[in-house]
Design an enzyme around this catalytic site. Structure first.
Site, PDB file in Angstrom:
ATOM      1  N   THR A  70      -3.469   5.728  -2.951  1.00 22.98           N
ATOM      2  CA  THR A  70      -4.409   6.830  -3.134  1.00 22.98           C
ATOM      3  C   THR A  70      -3.784   7.710  -4.221  1.00 22.98           C
ATOM      4  O   THR A  70      -2.599   7.578  -4.536  1.00 22.98           O
ATOM      5  CB  THR A  70      -4.575   7.669  -1.851  1.00 22.98           C
ATOM      6  OG1 THR A  70      -3.288   8.089  -1.406  1.00 22.98           O
ATOM      7  CG2 THR A  70      -5.264   6.878  -0.763  1.00 22.98           C
ATOM      8  N   ARG A  87      -8.932  13.177  -5.112  1.00 22.45           N
ATOM      9  CA  ARG A  87      -9.151  12.141  -4.098  1.00 22.45           C
ATOM     10  C   ARG A  87      -9.566  10.864  -4.818  1.00 22.45           C
ATOM     11  O   ARG A  87     -10.518  10.877  -5.598  1.00 22.45           O
ATOM     12  CB  ARG A  87     -10.271  12.548  -3.153  1.00 22.45           C
ATOM     13  CG  ARG A  87      -9.965  13.760  -2.344  1.00 22.45           C
ATOM     14  CD  ARG A  87     -10.902  13.846  -1.178  1.00 22.45           C
ATOM     15  NE  ARG A  87     -10.464  12.915  -0.155  1.00 22.45           N
ATOM     16  CZ  ARG A  87      -9.565  13.222   0.776  1.00 22.45           C
ATOM     17  NH1 ARG A  87      -9.038  14.420   0.818  1.00 22.45           N
ATOM     18  NH2 ARG A  87      -9.206  12.335   1.674  1.00 22.45           N
ATOM     19  N   ASP A 136       0.873  -1.180   0.000  1.00 15.36           N
ATOM     20  CA  ASP A 136       0.000   0.000   0.000  1.00 15.36           C
ATOM     21  C   ASP A 136       0.913   1.234   0.000  1.00 15.36           C
ATOM     22  O   ASP A 136       1.479   1.607   1.027  1.00 15.36           O
ATOM     23  CB  ASP A 136      -0.881  -0.044   1.255  1.00 15.36           C
ATOM     24  CG  ASP A 136      -1.814   1.152   1.359  1.00 15.36           C
ATOM     25  OD1 ASP A 136      -1.652   2.108   0.580  1.00 15.36           O
ATOM     26  OD2 ASP A 136      -2.691   1.134   2.242  1.00 15.36           O
TER      27      ASP A 136
END
Ligand code: PLP
Length: 483
Positions: A275, A284, A246
């Site tokens: 992200t 976002r 991640d």
């Protein structure tokens, strides 16, 4: 080619007009939007997970792509009329593959948490469901009887995940009990060396050998150091685990080629999630990168755990990824890392205590217990002085995950504004001034409080004035004038 002045004028007029259109319907939202810009311009934003996306990225999100449903994948949708969504999704995925050197990119996840859910269920589909169906001689889940379902669900719900613990810097989604990842898997956590605060690869290997996870998760939200992903992959291979990294926090440093070789997760992990809005400076959203082997199961993110993709955000991801491919983004990413070093050195030279003693990524974790404060008190006192941060656990935190003993600082946002070494040294000075002038407060009953605090008279104003001087020199969206 428009000049910078023309470009600024265009942007200003576009936003001014957009706010007028919005204000005609709900003036309070137009007002709050203006106020948010003013607040962001006036504060020292040091939240490690935040940034400032470009006007091009922001504007891309405000279009009619928002109105389009497009469940499915490029060229294979459950809705008609998706030809333009196909275009934006293909471009975003192409940029992502090229920028990160990935075999496959899935740009539909709405957030980092969604990207991780897609990754978990893709790994389960590839490693558990597929082989189970094959063994049972079944072609797909539609062929299952009730008894088959029961058996498959037991199999899917009986898998193991090993991730970095929250207080060592891992994320909630890496197996933390209150998160679904800590409930859908048998979870176990690895930490950092209690003396150095650094990731202990031997201890991680020992835990992996003992626990034998199906999924080994690497990556972090609050670990201020780089990770050797080649070593973590060796551990995963030895125990037969799928390596999922991640990189939500440090994707910008990977894109900007600050993390290369063993520190770049993409060549080493089976699945990488991220992200797009933190150090990568996009809208976002989330994204999953994968090897060819995992691509077919990742591609089933919708309908596995996602509904319709946010087409307007996928378009903005494409714009942000195009920006991240530019040479200037490499300069930015290097500056983010250099500035973190300046901030850390500024703290250390003023006697502050840093977890791991420093940083070599974009974040710094300050242990505020030496000031006699909890993270909660420090966060509030800093905010009163216009310094926006967030409290964070430190390893083996005696104050738990709510009050905490740490403050996490990140450099991506202020680096976007043009802050360099001198400004970050001043930031360290201002933070230390606030913390040294703050005393723990008391509860209403007069007992010791972990939340209330007392900041010395005049300190907030002094710090705000010093910040304003730096912020004025490095304006946010310099050409944007809404007057
Ligand atoms: N993964 C990591 C490492 C994060 O730090 C975060 C957010 O802070 C996430 C995932 C979740 O991202 P989002 O807030 O977009 O769901």
């Amino acid at each position: 080619m428009t000049s910078q002045a023309d470009h600024d004028a265009l942007t200003s007029s576009a936003y001014a007009q957009a706010l007028e259109v919005i204000g005609a319907v709900e003036p309070r939202i137009a007002e709050a939007t203006r106020a948010e810009l003013a607040d962001q311009r006036a504060s020292l934003k040091l939240i490690a997970s935040e940034n400032y996306a470009s006007p091009a990225v922001l504007m891309t999100m405000g279009t009619w792509f928002s109105d389009k449903y497009a469940e499915g994948t490029v060229g294979h949708r459950f809705y008609a009329g998706c030809q333009n969504v196909d275009t934006v999704e293909s471009i975003a995925a192409e940029h992502a593959r090229e920028l990160f050197g990935a075999e496959y990119a899935y740009v539909q996840p709405h957030s980092g948490i969604d990207a991780n859910l897609v990754a978990f269920w893709s790994i389960l589909a590839h490693r558990v469901e597929g082989p189970w169906l094959q063994k049972a001689g079944l072609r797909g889940v539609n062929d299952l009887t009730e008894a088959d379902w029961e058996a498959l669900r037991r199999e899917l719900g009986n898998q193991r995940l090993l991730g970095m613990s929250l207080d060592a810097g891992g994320h909630l989604t890496h197996g933390f009990r209150p998160n679904i990842s800590g409930k859908m898997f048998h979870q176990n956590q690895y930490g950092t060396d209690p003396e150095t605060g650094l990731l202990d690869y031997d201890a991680l290997a020992a835990k992996a050998r003992e626990f034998k996870p199906l999924v080994l998760v690497a990556g972090y939200s609050a670990y201020p150091r780089r990770v050797n992903f080649a070593k973590v992959r060796e551990i995963a291979d030895e125990v037969g685990a799928t390596l999922m990294v991640d990189m939500a926090h440090f994707a910008g440093l990977v894109a900007g080629k600050v993390f290369t070789g063993d520190e770049d997760p993409v060549p080493h992990a089976h699945v990488v999630t991220t992200t797009t809005h933190k150090s990568l400076r996009g809208p976002r959203g989330g994204m999953v990168l994968a090897t060819e082997e995992y691509a077919p199961s990742v591609d089933r993110g919708c309908p596995m755990v996602l509904g319709g993709p946010l087409s307007h955000v996928m378009a903005a991801k494409a714009v942000a990824l195009a920006e991240a491919k530019q040479e200037s983004f490499r300069t930015y990413a290097q500056q983010v890392a250099d500035n973190a070093q300046s901030l850390a050195a500024g703290f250390t030279s003023r006697g502050a205590h840093l977890v791991t003693g420093g940083t070599d990524n974009h974040l710094v974790l300050l242990d505020v217990s030496s000031y006699g404060l909890t993270g909660r008190q420090a966060e509030s006192a800093l905010l009163e002085a216009g310094v926006v941060t967030n409290r964070n656990s430190v390893p083996a935190d005696p104050n738990g995950a709510w009050y905490t003993s740490g403050i996490r600082f990140g450099t991506p946002a202020l680096t976007t504004r043009g802050f360099g070494h001198d400004e970050f040294d001043t930031v360290a000075d201002l933070v230390v001034q606030v913390l040294s002038s703050t005393q723990p407060g008391t509860t209403k009953a007069g007992g010791p409080s972990k939340a209330s605090y007392v900041l010395g008279d005049g300190v907030a104003d002094k710090v705000k004035a010093a910040s304003a001087e730096m912020l004025d020199k490095h304006p946010l969206y310099p050409g944007l004038d809404l007057a």
